[in-house]
Write an enzyme that holds these catalytic residues in place. Structure first.
Site, PDB file in Angstrom:
ATOM      1  N   LYS A  13      57.635 -51.470 -11.331  1.00 23.74           N
ATOM      2  CA  LYS A  13      57.342 -52.901 -11.427  1.00 23.74           C
ATOM      3  C   LYS A  13      57.069 -53.283 -12.895  1.00 23.74           C
ATOM      4  O   LYS A  13      56.906 -52.403 -13.756  1.00 23.74           O
ATOM      5  CB  LYS A  13      56.145 -53.217 -10.530  1.00 23.74           C
ATOM      6  CG  LYS A  13      56.439 -52.979  -9.037  1.00 23.74           C
ATOM      7  CD  LYS A  13      55.210 -53.232  -8.181  1.00 23.74           C
ATOM      8  CE  LYS A  13      55.513 -53.071  -6.701  1.00 23.74           C
ATOM      9  NZ  LYS A  13      54.320 -53.385  -5.856  1.00 23.74           N
ATOM     10  N   TYR A  62      60.899 -58.992  -0.214  1.00 26.79           N
ATOM     11  CA  TYR A  62      59.548 -59.072   0.352  1.00 26.79           C
ATOM     12  C   TYR A  62      59.472 -60.070   1.515  1.00 26.79           C
ATOM     13  O   TYR A  62      58.406 -60.641   1.766  1.00 26.79           O
ATOM     14  CB  TYR A  62      58.546 -59.449  -0.747  1.00 26.79           C
ATOM     15  CG  TYR A  62      58.153 -58.290  -1.651  1.00 26.79           C
ATOM     16  CD1 TYR A  62      57.684 -57.081  -1.126  1.00 26.79           C
ATOM     17  CD2 TYR A  62      58.241 -58.412  -3.034  1.00 26.79           C
ATOM     18  CE1 TYR A  62      57.324 -56.023  -1.959  1.00 26.79           C
ATOM     19  CE2 TYR A  62      57.867 -57.351  -3.869  1.00 26.79           C
ATOM     20  CZ  TYR A  62      57.409 -56.162  -3.314  1.00 26.79           C
ATOM     21  OH  TYR A  62      57.036 -55.114  -4.135  1.00 26.79           O
ATOM     22  N   ASN A 125      50.168 -52.701  -9.060  1.00 17.95           N
ATOM     23  CA  ASN A 125      50.187 -51.308  -8.587  1.00 17.95           C
ATOM     24  C   ASN A 125      51.446 -50.528  -8.983  1.00 17.95           C
ATOM     25  O   ASN A 125      51.813 -49.554  -8.342  1.00 17.95           O
ATOM     26  CB  ASN A 125      49.909 -51.239  -7.076  1.00 17.95           C
ATOM     27  CG  ASN A 125      50.948 -51.933  -6.244  1.00 17.95           C
ATOM     28  OD1 ASN A 125      51.866 -52.550  -6.781  1.00 17.95           O
ATOM     29  ND2 ASN A 125      50.834 -51.824  -4.928  1.00 17.95           N
ATOM     30  N   HIS A 128      57.146 -49.612  -6.540  1.00 18.45           N
ATOM     31  CA  HIS A 128      57.535 -49.889  -5.151  1.00 18.45           C
ATOM     32  C   HIS A 128      58.288 -48.691  -4.594  1.00 18.45           C
ATOM     33  O   HIS A 128      59.056 -48.049  -5.312  1.00 18.45           O
ATOM     34  CB  HIS A 128      58.456 -51.118  -5.081  1.00 18.45           C
ATOM     35  CG  HIS A 128      59.122 -51.247  -3.741  1.00 18.45           C
ATOM     36  ND1 HIS A 128      58.498 -51.841  -2.669  1.00 18.45           N
ATOM     37  CD2 HIS A 128      60.323 -50.786  -3.276  1.00 18.45           C
ATOM     38  CE1 HIS A 128      59.304 -51.764  -1.608  1.00 18.45           C
ATOM     39  NE2 HIS A 128      60.405 -51.136  -1.948  1.00 18.45           N
ATOM     40  N   GLU A 139      67.060 -52.205   1.459  1.00 13.17           N
ATOM     41  CA  GLU A 139      66.677 -52.498   0.068  1.00 13.17           C
ATOM     42  C   GLU A 139      67.727 -52.003  -0.918  1.00 13.17           C
ATOM     43  O   GLU A 139      68.035 -52.690  -1.900  1.00 13.17           O
ATOM     44  CB  GLU A 139      65.309 -51.870  -0.227  1.00 13.17           C
ATOM     45  CG  GLU A 139      64.175 -52.567   0.511  1.00 13.17           C
ATOM     46  CD  GLU A 139      62.840 -51.831   0.445  1.00 13.17           C
ATOM     47  OE1 GLU A 139      61.881 -52.328   1.060  1.00 13.17           O
ATOM     48  OE2 GLU A 139      62.747 -50.774  -0.210  1.00 13.17           O
TER      49      GLU A 139
HETATM   50  P1  IDP Z   1      53.684 -51.323  -0.426  1.00 11.70           P
HETATM   51  O1  IDP Z   1      54.165 -51.774  -1.790  1.00 11.70           O
HETATM   52  O2  IDP Z   1      52.761 -50.151  -0.529  1.00 11.70           O
HETATM   53  O3  IDP Z   1      54.811 -51.096   0.542  1.00 11.70           O
HETATM   54  P2  IDP Z   1      53.167 -53.840   0.968  1.00 11.70           P
HETATM   55  O4  IDP Z   1      52.120 -54.088   2.000  1.00 11.70           O
HETATM   56  O5  IDP Z   1      54.595 -53.787   1.400  1.00 11.70           O
HETATM   57  O6  IDP Z   1      52.770 -52.508   0.170  1.00 11.70           O
HETATM   58  O7  IDP Z   1      52.976 -54.965  -0.127  1.00 11.70           O
HETATM   59  C1  IDP Z   1      53.957 -55.154  -1.137  1.00 11.70           C
HETATM   60  C2  IDP Z   1      53.272 -55.387  -2.455  1.00 11.70           C
HETATM   61  O8  IDP Z   1      52.536 -56.616  -2.386  1.00 11.70           O
HETATM   62  C3  IDP Z   1      52.227 -54.358  -2.854  1.00 11.70           C
HETATM   63  O9  IDP Z   1      52.783 -53.185  -3.450  1.00 11.70           O
HETATM   64  C4  IDP Z   1      51.385 -55.139  -3.829  1.00 11.70           C
HETATM   65  O10 IDP Z   1      52.038 -55.239  -5.103  1.00 11.70           O
HETATM   66  C5  IDP Z   1      51.383 -56.517  -3.181  1.00 11.70           C
HETATM   67  N1  IDP Z   1      50.210 -56.704  -2.330  1.00 11.70           N
HETATM   68  C6  IDP Z   1      49.980 -56.190  -1.101  1.00 11.70           C
HETATM   69  N2  IDP Z   1      48.794 -56.570  -0.610  1.00 11.70           N
HETATM   70  C7  IDP Z   1      48.249 -57.366  -1.571  1.00 11.70           C
HETATM   71  C8  IDP Z   1      47.000 -58.078  -1.667  1.00 11.70           C
HETATM   72  O11 IDP Z   1      46.158 -58.054  -0.774  1.00 11.70           O
HETATM   73  N3  IDP Z   1      46.802 -58.782  -2.821  1.00 11.70           N
HETATM   74  C9  IDP Z   1      47.722 -58.832  -3.835  1.00 11.70           C
HETATM   75  N4  IDP Z   1      48.888 -58.182  -3.772  1.00 11.70           N
HETATM   76  C10 IDP Z   1      49.156 -57.448  -2.664  1.00 11.70           C
HETATM   77 MG    MG Z   2      56.116 -52.405   1.446  1.00  8.92          MG
END
Ligand code: IDP
Ligand code: MG
Length: 162
Positions: A13, A62, A125, A128, A139
Protein backbone atom coordinates in the site's frame (compact mmCIF):
# COMPACT_ATOMS: atom_id res chain seq x y z
CA UNK A 1 -4.48 -26.26 -12.29
CA UNK A 2 -2.06 -27.92 -9.87
CA UNK A 3 -2.20 -26.84 -6.22
CA UNK A 4 1.46 -25.88 -6.62
CA UNK A 5 0.25 -23.13 -8.96
CA UNK A 6 -2.10 -21.46 -6.48
CA UNK A 7 -1.83 -17.69 -6.81
CA UNK A 8 -2.51 -14.74 -4.52
CA UNK A 9 -2.72 -11.00 -5.00
CA UNK A 10 -0.39 -9.00 -2.75
CA UNK A 11 -0.23 -5.20 -2.82
CA UNK A 12 2.17 -2.95 -0.97
CA UNK A 13 0.00 0.00 0.00
CA UNK A 14 1.11 3.67 -0.35
CA UNK A 15 2.50 3.80 3.21
CA UNK A 16 4.52 0.63 2.62
CA UNK A 17 6.00 2.13 -0.56
CA UNK A 18 6.80 5.46 1.12
CA UNK A 19 8.34 3.75 4.13
CA UNK A 20 10.75 1.77 2.00
CA UNK A 21 9.22 -1.65 2.60
CA UNK A 22 8.99 -2.89 -1.01
CA UNK A 23 12.22 -4.85 -0.77
CA UNK A 24 11.40 -6.23 2.66
CA UNK A 25 8.03 -7.58 1.52
CA UNK A 26 9.48 -9.11 -1.65
CA UNK A 27 12.34 -10.60 0.36
CA UNK A 28 9.98 -12.35 2.76
CA UNK A 29 7.89 -13.92 0.01
CA UNK A 30 10.99 -14.89 -1.99
CA UNK A 31 12.77 -16.40 0.99
CA UNK A 32 9.70 -18.41 1.93
CA UNK A 33 9.93 -20.05 -1.48
CA UNK A 34 7.01 -18.44 -3.26
CA UNK A 35 7.42 -17.41 -6.88
CA UNK A 36 6.78 -13.92 -8.22
CA UNK A 37 4.74 -14.16 -11.43
CA UNK A 38 3.57 -10.56 -11.87
CA UNK A 39 4.49 -7.13 -10.54
CA UNK A 40 3.83 -3.49 -11.35
CA UNK A 41 3.79 -0.10 -9.69
CA UNK A 42 0.80 2.15 -10.20
CA UNK A 43 -1.03 5.03 -8.61
CA UNK A 44 -4.79 5.19 -8.48
CA UNK A 45 -5.67 8.84 -8.99
CA UNK A 46 -8.85 10.39 -7.69
CA UNK A 47 -9.48 13.13 -10.28
CA UNK A 48 -7.85 11.89 -13.47
CA UNK A 49 -10.13 9.68 -15.53
CA UNK A 50 -7.30 9.19 -18.04
CA UNK A 51 -5.13 7.52 -15.44
CA UNK A 52 -4.47 3.85 -16.23
CA UNK A 53 -5.71 3.01 -12.76
CA UNK A 54 -9.01 4.66 -11.93
CA UNK A 55 -10.72 4.77 -8.58
CA UNK A 56 -13.23 2.29 -9.94
CA UNK A 57 -10.49 -0.28 -9.49
CA UNK A 58 -10.40 0.38 -5.75
CA UNK A 59 -14.19 0.47 -5.47
CA UNK A 60 -14.28 -2.96 -7.11
CA UNK A 61 -11.37 -4.25 -5.07
CA UNK A 62 -12.97 -3.21 -1.77
CA UNK A 63 -16.62 -3.68 -2.85
CA UNK A 64 -17.39 -5.83 0.22
CA UNK A 65 -16.44 -2.90 2.48
CA UNK A 66 -18.44 -0.20 0.64
CA UNK A 67 -20.96 0.21 3.48
CA UNK A 68 -18.32 0.66 6.17
CA UNK A 69 -17.81 4.08 7.72
CA UNK A 70 -14.09 3.96 6.95
CA UNK A 71 -14.65 3.21 3.23
CA UNK A 72 -14.05 6.81 1.97
CA UNK A 73 -10.87 7.13 4.01
CA UNK A 74 -9.75 3.68 2.80
CA UNK A 75 -10.16 4.78 -0.84
CA UNK A 76 -8.33 8.06 -0.09
CA UNK A 77 -5.53 6.13 1.62
CA UNK A 78 -5.12 3.69 -1.24
CA UNK A 79 -5.12 6.59 -3.75
CA UNK A 80 -2.63 8.68 -1.78
CA UNK A 81 0.51 7.38 -3.48
CA UNK A 82 1.90 4.59 -5.61
CA UNK A 83 1.18 0.97 -4.77
CA UNK A 84 3.12 -2.13 -5.82
CA UNK A 85 0.79 -4.84 -7.07
CA UNK A 86 2.11 -8.39 -7.21
CA UNK A 87 1.02 -11.93 -7.90
CA UNK A 88 2.79 -14.69 -5.96
CA UNK A 89 2.50 -18.39 -6.67
CA UNK A 90 3.02 -21.57 -4.68
CA UNK A 91 1.35 -24.27 -2.64
CA UNK A 92 -0.91 -22.70 -0.03
CA UNK A 93 0.21 -19.18 -0.94
CA UNK A 94 -3.19 -17.58 -0.18
CA UNK A 95 -3.44 -18.84 3.39
CA UNK A 96 0.27 -18.66 4.15
CA UNK A 97 0.42 -15.18 2.62
CA UNK A 98 -2.27 -14.02 5.06
CA UNK A 99 -0.29 -15.50 7.95
CA UNK A 100 2.84 -13.68 6.74
CA UNK A 101 0.88 -10.40 6.63
CA UNK A 102 -0.56 -10.74 10.12
CA UNK A 103 -3.93 -9.63 11.48
CA UNK A 104 -5.72 -6.69 9.81
CA UNK A 105 -5.23 -4.52 12.88
CA UNK A 106 -1.48 -4.24 13.56
CA UNK A 107 -2.27 -4.02 17.28
CA UNK A 108 -3.29 -7.69 16.99
CA UNK A 109 -0.62 -8.78 14.47
CA UNK A 110 1.98 -11.13 15.91
CA UNK A 111 5.62 -10.03 15.95
CA UNK A 112 7.37 -11.61 12.99
CA UNK A 113 4.50 -10.84 10.64
CA UNK A 114 4.78 -7.93 8.21
CA UNK A 115 2.05 -5.89 9.91
CA UNK A 116 3.29 -6.97 13.34
CA UNK A 117 6.79 -5.75 12.56
CA UNK A 118 6.22 -2.61 10.51
CA UNK A 119 3.06 -0.72 11.42
CA UNK A 120 0.79 0.49 14.20
CA UNK A 121 -2.63 1.59 12.94
CA UNK A 122 -5.29 -0.35 10.99
CA UNK A 123 -5.71 2.58 8.60
CA UNK A 124 -2.00 2.41 7.71
CA UNK A 125 -1.32 -1.31 7.64
CA UNK A 126 1.15 -1.32 4.71
CA UNK A 127 0.02 -4.38 2.77
CA UNK A 128 -2.93 -6.20 1.21
CA UNK A 129 -3.29 -9.94 0.67
CA UNK A 130 -6.18 -11.95 -0.76
CA UNK A 131 -8.23 -13.79 1.87
CA UNK A 132 -9.34 -16.82 -0.19
CA UNK A 133 -8.48 -18.60 -3.42
CA UNK A 134 -11.69 -17.26 -4.96
CA UNK A 135 -11.02 -13.64 -3.99
CA UNK A 136 -7.41 -14.04 -5.17
CA UNK A 137 -8.59 -15.06 -8.63
CA UNK A 138 -11.01 -12.14 -8.71
CA UNK A 139 -8.43 -9.60 -7.49
CA UNK A 140 -5.74 -10.84 -9.89
CA UNK A 141 -8.13 -10.41 -12.83
CA UNK A 142 -9.03 -6.94 -11.57
CA UNK A 143 -5.46 -5.68 -11.27
CA UNK A 144 -3.66 -7.61 -14.03
CA UNK A 145 -4.18 -8.48 -17.67
CA UNK A 146 -3.42 -12.16 -18.37
CA UNK A 147 -0.51 -11.01 -20.57
CA UNK A 148 1.09 -9.29 -17.57
CA UNK A 149 1.53 -12.60 -15.74
CA UNK A 150 4.30 -15.08 -16.50
CA UNK A 151 4.61 -18.83 -16.16
CA UNK A 152 8.02 -20.32 -15.51
CA UNK A 153 9.62 -23.05 -13.46
CA UNK A 154 11.84 -21.84 -10.66
CA UNK A 155 15.28 -23.47 -10.56
CA UNK A 156 14.62 -23.98 -6.82
CA UNK A 157 11.43 -25.98 -7.49
CA UNK A 158 12.92 -29.40 -6.70
CA UNK A 159 14.48 -28.02 -3.51
CA UNK A 160 11.13 -26.65 -2.28
CA UNK A 161 8.68 -29.42 -3.12
CA UNK A 162 8.77 -33.19 -2.54
P1 IDP B 1 -7.56 -7.18 5.31
O1 IDP B 1 -6.79 -6.10 4.57
O2 IDP B 1 -6.76 -7.78 6.41
O3 IDP B 1 -8.14 -8.21 4.38
P2 IDP B 1 -10.25 -6.04 5.51
O4 IDP B 1 -11.22 -6.26 6.62
O5 IDP B 1 -10.52 -6.68 4.19
O6 IDP B 1 -8.79 -6.45 6.05
O7 IDP B 1 -10.12 -4.47 5.34
C1 IDP B 1 -9.44 -3.93 4.22
C2 IDP B 1 -8.59 -2.78 4.67
O8 IDP B 1 -9.44 -1.73 5.16
C3 IDP B 1 -7.65 -3.06 5.83
O9 IDP B 1 -6.43 -3.70 5.43
C4 IDP B 1 -7.41 -1.68 6.37
O10 IDP B 1 -6.47 -0.96 5.55
C5 IDP B 1 -8.78 -1.05 6.19
N1 IDP B 1 -9.58 -1.17 7.41
C6 IDP B 1 -10.21 -2.26 7.89
N2 IDP B 1 -10.85 -2.01 9.04
C7 IDP B 1 -10.63 -0.69 9.29
C8 IDP B 1 -11.03 0.19 10.36
O11 IDP B 1 -11.72 -0.19 11.30
N3 IDP B 1 -10.59 1.48 10.27
C9 IDP B 1 -9.82 1.94 9.23
N4 IDP B 1 -9.43 1.14 8.23
C10 IDP B 1 -9.82 -0.16 8.25
MG1 MG C 1 -9.65 -8.09 2.98
Amino acid sequence: MSDLEERTFIAIKPDGVQRGLIGEVIKRFEQKGFKLVGMKMLQVRICNQLSPASQELLHNHYADLSTKGFFPSLIAYMSSGPVVAMVWEGKGVVKTGRVMLGATNPADSAPGTIRGDYCIHVGKNVIHGSDSVESAEQEISLWFQPSELVSYKSCAFNWLYE
